[in-house]
Design a protein around this motif. Structure first.
Motif, PDB file in Angstrom:
ATOM      1  N   GLN A  30       0.845  -1.194   0.000  1.00  0.00           N
ATOM      2  CA  GLN A  30       0.000   0.000   0.000  1.00  0.00           C
ATOM      3  C   GLN A  30       0.876   1.237   0.000  1.00  0.00           C
ATOM      4  O   GLN A  30       1.887   1.294   0.695  1.00  0.00           O
ATOM      5  N   LEU A  31       0.467   2.237  -0.790  1.00  0.00           N
ATOM      6  CA  LEU A  31       1.153   3.525  -0.825  1.00  0.00           C
ATOM      7  C   LEU A  31       0.085   4.595  -0.945  1.00  0.00           C
ATOM      8  O   LEU A  31      -0.721   4.559  -1.864  1.00  0.00           O
ATOM      9  N   SER A  32       0.063   5.511   0.013  1.00  0.00           N
ATOM     10  CA  SER A  32      -0.909   6.603  -0.043  1.00  0.00           C
ATOM     11  C   SER A  32      -0.187   7.924   0.114  1.00  0.00           C
ATOM     12  O   SER A  32       0.734   8.046   0.918  1.00  0.00           O
ATOM     13  N   ILE A  33      -0.574   8.901  -0.694  1.00  0.00           N
ATOM     14  CA  ILE A  33       0.011  10.229  -0.666  1.00  0.00           C
ATOM     15  C   ILE A  33      -1.076  11.201  -0.249  1.00  0.00           C
ATOM     16  O   ILE A  33      -2.116  11.288  -0.901  1.00  0.00           O
ATOM     17  N   ASP A  34      -0.841  11.911   0.841  1.00  0.00           N
ATOM     18  CA  ASP A  34      -1.814  12.866   1.358  1.00  0.00           C
ATOM     19  C   ASP A  34      -1.214  14.267   1.299  1.00  0.00           C
ATOM     20  O   ASP A  34      -0.074  14.473   1.706  1.00  0.00           O
ATOM     21  N   ASP A  56       2.777  17.533   2.702  1.00  0.00           N
ATOM     22  CA  ASP A  56       2.610  16.220   2.097  1.00  0.00           C
ATOM     23  C   ASP A  56       3.051  15.149   3.085  1.00  0.00           C
ATOM     24  O   ASP A  56       4.029  15.330   3.815  1.00  0.00           O
ATOM     25  N   SER A  57       2.348  14.048   3.080  1.00  0.00           N
ATOM     26  CA  SER A  57       2.775  12.882   3.838  1.00  0.00           C
ATOM     27  C   SER A  57       2.494  11.647   3.002  1.00  0.00           C
ATOM     28  O   SER A  57       1.583  11.622   2.175  1.00  0.00           O
ATOM     29  N   ILE A  58       3.315  10.635   3.203  1.00  0.00           N
ATOM     30  CA  ILE A  58       3.212   9.399   2.444  1.00  0.00           C
ATOM     31  C   ILE A  58       3.100   8.258   3.438  1.00  0.00           C
ATOM     32  O   ILE A  58       3.939   8.115   4.329  1.00  0.00           O
ATOM     33  N   GLY A  59       2.058   7.463   3.287  1.00  0.00           N
ATOM     34  CA  GLY A  59       1.900   6.258   4.074  1.00  0.00           C
ATOM     35  C   GLY A  59       2.315   5.072   3.223  1.00  0.00           C
ATOM     36  O   GLY A  59       1.929   4.970   2.065  1.00  0.00           O
ATOM     37  N   ALA A 106       4.720   5.225  -8.362  1.00  0.00           N
ATOM     38  CA  ALA A 106       3.685   6.233  -8.149  1.00  0.00           C
ATOM     39  C   ALA A 106       4.245   7.631  -7.956  1.00  0.00           C
ATOM     40  O   ALA A 106       3.596   8.610  -8.304  1.00  0.00           O
ATOM     41  N   THR A 107       5.459   7.735  -7.394  1.00  0.00           N
ATOM     42  CA  THR A 107       5.999   9.055  -7.086  1.00  0.00           C
ATOM     43  C   THR A 107       7.507   8.986  -6.903  1.00  0.00           C
ATOM     44  O   THR A 107       8.060   7.929  -6.598  1.00  0.00           O
ATOM     45  N   ALA A 157       8.814  10.212 -14.780  1.00  0.00           N
ATOM     46  CA  ALA A 157       8.305   9.962 -16.124  1.00  0.00           C
ATOM     47  C   ALA A 157       9.287   9.122 -16.924  1.00  0.00           C
ATOM     48  O   ALA A 157       8.889   8.256 -17.713  1.00  0.00           O
ATOM     49  N   LEU A 158      10.576   9.348 -16.717  1.00  0.00           N
ATOM     50  CA  LEU A 158      11.598   8.573 -17.414  1.00  0.00           C
ATOM     51  C   LEU A 158      11.570   7.114 -16.984  1.00  0.00           C
ATOM     52  O   LEU A 158      11.731   6.218 -17.804  1.00  0.00           O
ATOM     53  N   THR A 159      11.338   6.866 -15.701  1.00  0.00           N
ATOM     54  CA  THR A 159      11.312   5.480 -15.226  1.00  0.00           C
ATOM     55  C   THR A 159      10.105   4.723 -15.779  1.00  0.00           C
ATOM     56  O   THR A 159      10.135   3.516 -15.879  1.00  0.00           O
ATOM     57  N   ASP A 160       9.032   5.433 -16.148  1.00  0.00           N
ATOM     58  CA  ASP A 160       7.885   4.766 -16.759  1.00  0.00           C
ATOM     59  C   ASP A 160       8.212   4.245 -18.148  1.00  0.00           C
ATOM     60  O   ASP A 160       7.635   3.269 -18.602  1.00  0.00           O
TER      61      ASP A 160
END
Length: 164
Positions: A30-34, A56-59, A106-107, A157-160
């Motif tokens: 799970q990865l959540s960005i708030d 910003d916080s990331i869970g 995701a980020t 974007a490059l890693t995609d």
């Protein structure tokens, strides 16, 4: 010991990096960005000014697997402690690289600090360690920080495009 289901030949789901030690997180569940935006009232109640700053916080929940799981657990504990005081690269970058870097599909985020870190073990899955962490974004003030964040988007974007 049973064999691990991860042959370590693939790209990890995420990598948490302090400038020296990369910690691969092979199974991110799970990865959540708030993001929390502050909009204070200015003047009357009908007029508001939006500030560009946000928190910003990331869970993140992941599983450390395989024979190196205890080493990765220790590395996570060490970089979590280092994120509070600045990483090894902080003096060399003039205070710009003061936090951790998270790279995932995701980020890509820089200047992160570990707010909470917990590990759980179960008897049913002896060869795994469940990790839960909360990371907060603590960028230093200035326009160069914004440029680093935009560059991180370009790297993401490059890693995609790259075949993994």
């Amino acid at each position: 010991m049973t064999s691990s289901f991860a042959p370590y030949l693939h790209t990890p789901s995420a990598v948490l990096f302090d400038g020296v030690v990369p910690v691969p997180l092979w199974a991110v569940t799970q990865l959540s960005i708030d993001s929390t935006f502050s909009v204070p009232a200015i003047g009357g109640t009908s007029r508001r000014v939006a500030l560009p700053a946000h928190d910003d916080s990331i869970g993140l929940s992941a599983v450390l697997i395989g024979p190196l799981r205890m080493g990765w657990k220790t590395a996570l504990e060490n970089i979590a402690e280092a994120s509070r005081y600045g990483t090894v690269l902080s003096p060399k970058t003039g205070g710009l690289g003061t936090g951790l870097v998270l790279v995932s599909s995701a980020t890509v985020r820089t200047n992160l600090a570990v707010q909470s870190l917990s590990f759980s073990f179960t008897a049913a899955r002896r060869d795994t360690i469940d990790v839960t962490m909360r990371l907060v974004h603590l960028p230093p003030p200035g326009s160069l920080t914004r440029l680093i964040d935009v560059t991180a988007i370009g790297v993401g974007a490059l890693t995609d495009v790259l075949p993994f």
